[in-house]
Write a protein that holds these residues in place. Structure first.
Motif, PDB file in Angstrom:
ATOM      1  N   TYR A  93      -0.670 -22.266   7.484  1.00 49.37           N
ATOM      2  CA  TYR A  93       0.537 -21.939   8.252  1.00 49.37           C
ATOM      3  C   TYR A  93       1.169 -23.205   8.823  1.00 49.37           C
ATOM      4  O   TYR A  93       2.376 -23.423   8.697  1.00 49.37           O
ATOM      5  N   VAL A  94       0.320 -24.047   9.418  1.00 51.25           N
ATOM      6  CA  VAL A  94       0.828 -25.299   9.984  1.00 51.25           C
ATOM      7  C   VAL A  94       1.437 -26.158   8.869  1.00 51.25           C
ATOM      8  O   VAL A  94       2.511 -26.744   9.024  1.00 51.25           O
ATOM      9  N   GLY A  95       0.752 -26.191   7.725  1.00 52.23           N
ATOM     10  CA  GLY A  95       1.265 -26.962   6.596  1.00 52.23           C
ATOM     11  C   GLY A  95       2.636 -26.472   6.162  1.00 52.23           C
ATOM     12  O   GLY A  95       3.550 -27.266   5.912  1.00 52.23           O
ATOM     13  N   LEU A  96       2.771 -25.161   6.108  1.00 48.07           N
ATOM     14  CA  LEU A  96       4.035 -24.548   5.672  1.00 48.07           C
ATOM     15  C   LEU A  96       5.159 -24.886   6.650  1.00 48.07           C
ATOM     16  O   LEU A  96       6.235 -25.355   6.255  1.00 48.07           O
ATOM     17  N   VAL A  97       4.899 -24.679   7.923  1.00 49.27           N
ATOM     18  CA  VAL A  97       5.924 -24.949   8.939  1.00 49.27           C
ATOM     19  C   VAL A  97       6.260 -26.442   8.966  1.00 49.27           C
ATOM     20  O   VAL A  97       7.431 -26.822   9.052  1.00 49.27           O
ATOM     21  N   CYS A  98       5.224 -27.287   8.861  1.00 54.22           N
ATOM     22  CA  CYS A  98       5.468 -28.734   8.864  1.00 54.22           C
ATOM     23  C   CYS A  98       6.281 -29.135   7.636  1.00 54.22           C
ATOM     24  O   CYS A  98       7.142 -30.013   7.721  1.00 54.22           O
ATOM     25  N   GLY A  99       5.991 -28.507   6.507  1.00 50.91           N
ATOM     26  CA  GLY A  99       6.753 -28.810   5.297  1.00 50.91           C
ATOM     27  C   GLY A  99       8.226 -28.528   5.513  1.00 50.91           C
ATOM     28  O   GLY A  99       9.088 -29.359   5.195  1.00 50.91           O
ATOM     29  N   VAL A 100       8.520 -27.370   6.076  1.00 51.68           N
ATOM     30  CA  VAL A 100       9.916 -27.020   6.332  1.00 51.68           C
ATOM     31  C   VAL A 100      10.511 -27.975   7.370  1.00 51.68           C
ATOM     32  O   VAL A 100      11.625 -28.481   7.202  1.00 51.68           O
ATOM     33  N   ALA A 101       9.746 -28.247   8.433  1.00 51.41           N
ATOM     34  CA  ALA A 101      10.244 -29.130   9.495  1.00 51.41           C
ATOM     35  C   ALA A 101      10.547 -30.512   8.927  1.00 51.41           C
ATOM     36  O   ALA A 101      11.582 -31.108   9.221  1.00 51.41           O
ATOM     37  N   PHE A 102       9.647 -31.011   8.093  1.00 51.30           N
ATOM     38  CA  PHE A 102       9.845 -32.329   7.484  1.00 51.30           C
ATOM     39  C   PHE A 102      11.112 -32.337   6.637  1.00 51.30           C
ATOM     40  O   PHE A 102      11.940 -33.245   6.741  1.00 51.30           O
ATOM     41  N   ALA A 103      11.262 -31.309   5.831  1.00 46.28           N
ATOM     42  CA  ALA A 103      12.436 -31.237   4.963  1.00 46.28           C
ATOM     43  C   ALA A 103      13.710 -31.155   5.791  1.00 46.28           C
ATOM     44  O   ALA A 103      14.702 -31.830   5.501  1.00 46.28           O
ATOM     45  N   VAL A 142       8.919 -18.578   8.850  1.00 46.59           N
ATOM     46  CA  VAL A 142       8.663 -19.976   8.483  1.00 46.59           C
ATOM     47  C   VAL A 142       9.942 -20.799   8.615  1.00 46.59           C
ATOM     48  O   VAL A 142       9.949 -21.903   9.179  1.00 46.59           O
ATOM     49  N   ALA A 143      11.052 -20.235   8.123  1.00 47.42           N
ATOM     50  CA  ALA A 143      12.316 -20.976   8.150  1.00 47.42           C
ATOM     51  C   ALA A 143      12.752 -21.232   9.588  1.00 47.42           C
ATOM     52  O   ALA A 143      13.132 -22.353   9.941  1.00 47.42           O
ATOM     53  N   ALA A 144      12.668 -20.201  10.432  1.00 50.44           N
ATOM     54  CA  ALA A 144      13.155 -20.345  11.804  1.00 50.44           C
ATOM     55  C   ALA A 144      12.325 -21.370  12.576  1.00 50.44           C
ATOM     56  O   ALA A 144      12.873 -22.273  13.220  1.00 50.44           O
ATOM     57  N   ILE A 145      11.007 -21.245  12.475  1.00 52.93           N
ATOM     58  CA  ILE A 145      10.154 -22.157  13.253  1.00 52.93           C
ATOM     59  C   ILE A 145      10.265 -23.580  12.694  1.00 52.93           C
ATOM     60  O   ILE A 145      10.412 -24.550  13.445  1.00 52.93           O
ATOM     61  N   GLY A 146      10.211 -23.696  11.357  1.00 49.28           N
ATOM     62  CA  GLY A 146      10.304 -25.019  10.748  1.00 49.28           C
ATOM     63  C   GLY A 146      11.649 -25.669  11.036  1.00 49.28           C
ATOM     64  O   GLY A 146      11.727 -26.857  11.339  1.00 49.28           O
ATOM     65  N   TYR A 147      12.706 -24.876  11.006  1.00 51.51           N
ATOM     66  CA  TYR A 147      14.034 -25.423  11.267  1.00 51.51           C
ATOM     67  C   TYR A 147      14.138 -25.907  12.712  1.00 51.51           C
ATOM     68  O   TYR A 147      14.608 -27.019  12.972  1.00 51.51           O
ATOM     69  N   GLY A 148      13.660 -25.073  13.632  1.00 49.14           N
ATOM     70  CA  GLY A 148      13.718 -25.448  15.040  1.00 49.14           C
ATOM     71  C   GLY A 148      13.011 -26.769  15.296  1.00 49.14           C
ATOM     72  O   GLY A 148      13.549 -27.672  15.938  1.00 49.14           O
ATOM     73  N   LEU A 149      11.802 -26.882  14.728  1.00 50.46           N
ATOM     74  CA  LEU A 149      11.030 -28.115  14.901  1.00 50.46           C
ATOM     75  C   LEU A 149      11.748 -29.306  14.282  1.00 50.46           C
ATOM     76  O   LEU A 149      11.895 -30.358  14.908  1.00 50.46           O
ATOM     77  N   GLY A 150      12.188 -29.122  13.030  1.00 46.14           N
ATOM     78  CA  GLY A 150      12.772 -30.239  12.285  1.00 46.14           C
ATOM     79  C   GLY A 150      14.070 -30.719  12.897  1.00 46.14           C
ATOM     80  O   GLY A 150      14.297 -31.923  13.048  1.00 46.14           O
ATOM     81  N   ILE A 151      14.919 -29.772  13.298  1.00 47.27           N
ATOM     82  CA  ILE A 151      16.222 -30.167  13.837  1.00 47.27           C
ATOM     83  C   ILE A 151      16.010 -30.800  15.212  1.00 47.27           C
ATOM     84  O   ILE A 151      16.685 -31.768  15.576  1.00 47.27           O
ATOM     85  N   GLY A 152      15.017 -30.283  15.947  1.00 40.37           N
ATOM     86  CA  GLY A 152      14.679 -30.880  17.239  1.00 40.37           C
ATOM     87  C   GLY A 152      14.208 -32.316  17.066  1.00 40.37           C
ATOM     88  O   GLY A 152      14.641 -33.224  17.781  1.00 40.37           O
ATOM     89  N   LEU A 153      13.341 -32.545  16.067  1.00 37.88           N
ATOM     90  CA  LEU A 153      12.843 -33.899  15.820  1.00 37.88           C
ATOM     91  C   LEU A 153      13.988 -34.835  15.447  1.00 37.88           C
ATOM     92  O   LEU A 153      14.036 -35.980  15.895  1.00 37.88           O
TER      93      LEU A 153
END
Ligand SMILES: Nc1ncnc2c1ncn2[C@@H]1O[C@H](COP(=O)(O)OP(=O)(O)O)[C@@H](O)[C@H]1O
Ligand SMILES: [Mg+2]
Lengths: 238, 379
Positions: B16-26, B311-322
């Motif tokens: 799960y962390v890998g998936l969210v991090c993947g989206v966040a990174f992208a 996955v999209a919502a959490i990953g997006y939030g993290l990535g755009i925040g970063l």
């Protein structure tokens, strides 16, 4: 005794190369209310294909299948899904538990599929697990359970919605002899009741003694039916 | 069943962390690359954007971007002032010259000459000193980062001196100016001084800044000026666009950077799509078991979409925040990255891209689940 499941002249073809290959030939079989019927025979003889057809997972090429008077052969996919969730309980050789759900939540899945909330359903599943001596393990994840315990969770899952028809494909194949025997004993004790038909596919002669009747298959045909204790004993010794 | 779907997702923490991090990174990659590209393009129009008190820029019609100056005759100013609806029109000089610091080092600088009387077109933000001090002879205002370039290691402050065209210039104020594409320091001075600091061409008038009378329709006024004077009158937005378009179409920089941005999107799409498809494929057996037990295809679809949405919502939030934090932090501590920011519409485009990618990935992986033969569970 009345039949819960009736199959007449059931044939099944699978596509093979350019044409098709027939793996079931004119199967006639009924499973009665309150009985446990074992389906035995060598690997590849068509046991799994037959119970898949009886349970509405595969559709037959020819013949008629009725479960509690309902024509199962001609169900369209959505109706077949409804038939399976309302009428059938499943026990698989590989258990197929969801690894991220607890034992109670796994056992509750058929109720959730019928629209109940997960937490309410899990409370009901807990009662069934208790009856199988699994009360202490209800909150554990599958990875913390032994094979025998996982199969008991699977039995609870097949029983929780009280279906009139239960199918089991090689429920003891992944277990050692002692756990396999114990799983069959519990299945026999908890699943068999009036108004319900239980079909168990197995190739393990050590569990033949749990059967009310045994149908033996070979090459897509039922070649022998043992209908009483003496016949079952003969088949076991054979 | 949605609850169960989300539990399937979060059950294996590592995956799960890998998936969210993947989206966040992208998401971060896409947002960051696109923002820097946008920031660079905005830098090409920095000096147009920084003039905040004029409604229109008037120029020779042959001008295609702000750096390519076609000087106007002095008479143009009078003709523009004669157009009905013009409140004021002032000269604006833009030139390049070499500044010599007291230690003898040379530095190429922009010299912007603003109207002697009104000081219109002056610095957008004063950090130290006052624009009014420009009225003193030889006075200049320099942008903060430019001062750091000319006097490295010294705190930017009024009172410093430098030489341009053998004339002494005294810093009377420090301004905050948008970073120019070429990163040269920006020096503001009066028009008359500018002509002395930066050797002017035969005709010195670079641009005319125009303010419309209150209530005047700006576009109509622009057309009227063009019609009556034969000059080109543009709103600052249009002139900025004209300049950006020049860099977009005539230089290789945007193409190369565009490739980087595109790569960001492609790599991002691959990472997001790939990880999600792997997730669904790894769970195919579980979906098969649920299907055998009577879960309909519609429910299965909702389950996968719920997983994708989470996955999209959490990953997006993290990535755009970063990405936002990246620009916030680098903008504060690295002068070369000042002024770069995350435009809301880049964030929106990235959100759209993530939704699209996740949807495509879901569709591809869900097909496997929907066409799945429930009989696989007996295998
Ligand atoms: N989906 C399929 N496509 C083609 N052939 C199949 C398929 N499923 C089963 N078969 C064939 O049908 C025969 C019966 O298989 P199966 O019912 O799984 O046997 P059993 O469960 O008795 O071992 C085998 O020969 C098998 O190869
Ligand atoms: Mg089989």
């Amino acid at each position: 005794m009345s039949a819960v499941v009736t199959a007449r002249g059931v044939a099944k073809d699978f596509p093979s190369g350019d044409g098709t290959i027939r793996v079931l030939h004119g199967i006639d079989l009924s499973v009665r209310s309150g009985e446990m019927l074992l389906l035995v025979g060598p690997s590849g003889c068509g046991k799994t294909t037959l119970i898949s057809i009886l349970a509405g997972i595969l559709s037959a090429t020819e013949g008629a299948i009725e479960v509690l008077g309902q024509d199962v052969r001609h169900l369209k996919p959505p109706a077949a899904a409804r038939f399976r969730r309302e009428t059938v309980g499943f026990i698989f050789q590989q258990y197929n538990l969801l690894p991220s759900l607890t034992a109670a939540e796994n056992a509750a899945i058929p109720l959730v599929i019928r629209g109940e909330r997960l937490d309410r359903a899990a409370r009901k599943a807990r009662v069934v697990l208790d009856g199988l001596g699994m009360g202490a393990h209800a909150d554990k994840l599958p990875k913390h359970l032994s094979g025998g315990q996982m199969q008991r969770v699977a039995i609870a899952r097949a029983l929780v919605h009280d279906p009139p028809f239960i199918v089991c494909d090689e429920p003891t194949a992944a277990l050692d002899a002692a756990s396999g025997h114990e799983a069959m004993r519990q299945l026999r004790e908890s699943a068999v009741r009036p108004g319900r038909a239980v079909v168990v596919v197995t190739h393990d002669p050590r569990v033949y003694g749990f059967a009310d009747r045994i149908a033996r298959m070979e090459d897509g045909r039922i070649v022998e039916l043992a209908e009483d204790a003496a016949a079952i004993r003969r088949m076991t010794e054979h | 069943m949605i609850r169960i779907a989300l539990r399937m997702l979060t059950g294996d923490t590592a995956k799960y962390v890998g998936l969210v991090c993947g989206v966040a990174f992208a998401v971060m990659l896409m947002a960051q690359q696109a923002s820097i590209f946008v920031g660079l393009m905005l830098r090409t129009a920095a000096q147009v954007i920084d003039v905040v008190d004029a409604d229109l820029w008037v120029m020779d019609p042959r001008v295609i971007y702000v750096e390519e100056i076609e000087p106007l005759p002095e008479s143009a100013l009078w003709r523009v002032r004669g157009v009905a609806g013009v409140d004021w029109a002032t000269p604006f000089f833009k030139g390049l010259t070499v500044a010599r610091a007291p230690d003898g080092r040379l530095q190429q600088v922009f010299v912007l000459g603003v109207d002697d009387a009104s000081l219109a077109g002056g610095p957008p933000v004063m950090l130290q000193g006052s624009v009014e001090d420009l009225r003193r002879p030889g006075a200049i205002v320099i942008d903060r980062v430019g001062a750091l370039f000319i006097w490295p290691g010294e705190e930017p402050a009024p009172g410093k001196v430098l030489e341009m065209a053998d004339r002494r210039a005294t810093v009377v104020g420090i301004a905050e100016a948008s970073a120019p594409f070429t990163t040269f320091p920006v020096i503001y001075t009066r028009y008359a001084e500018a002509l002395r600091f930066a050797p002017p061409p035969r005709k010195p008038l670079s641009y005319i800044l125009v303010r419309a009378q209150a209530g005047e329709d700006i576009d109509a006024l622009a057309e009227r000026i063009s019609a009556e004077t034969g000059l080109l009158a543009l709103r600052w937005q249009d002139f900025a666009w004209r300049t950006i378009r020049y860099y977009l179409t005539r230089t290789g920089i945007p193409i190369n950077f565009g490739i980087t941005v595109a790569l960001g999107f492609i790599v991002g799409a691959a990472v997001v799509g790939q990880t999600f498809m792997i997730f669904v494929l790894e769970n195919l057996r579980q979906f098969g078991a649920l299907k055998a037990m009577g879960v309909s295809n519609g429910t299965l679809l909702r389950m996968v979409l719920a997983q994708a949405g989470a996955v999209a919502a959490i990953g997006y939030g993290l990535g755009i925040g970063l990405a936002a934090v990246f620009f916030e932090v680098t903008g504060r501590f690295n002068v070369d990255l000042r002024g770069f920011f995350l435009p809301w519409w880049v964030a929106a485009i990235v959100a759209f891209a993530v939704v699209l990618i996740i949807l495509v990935a879901s569709v591809f992986s869900i097909r496997k689940a929907l066409t799945l033969d429930p009989a696989v569970v007996f295998k």
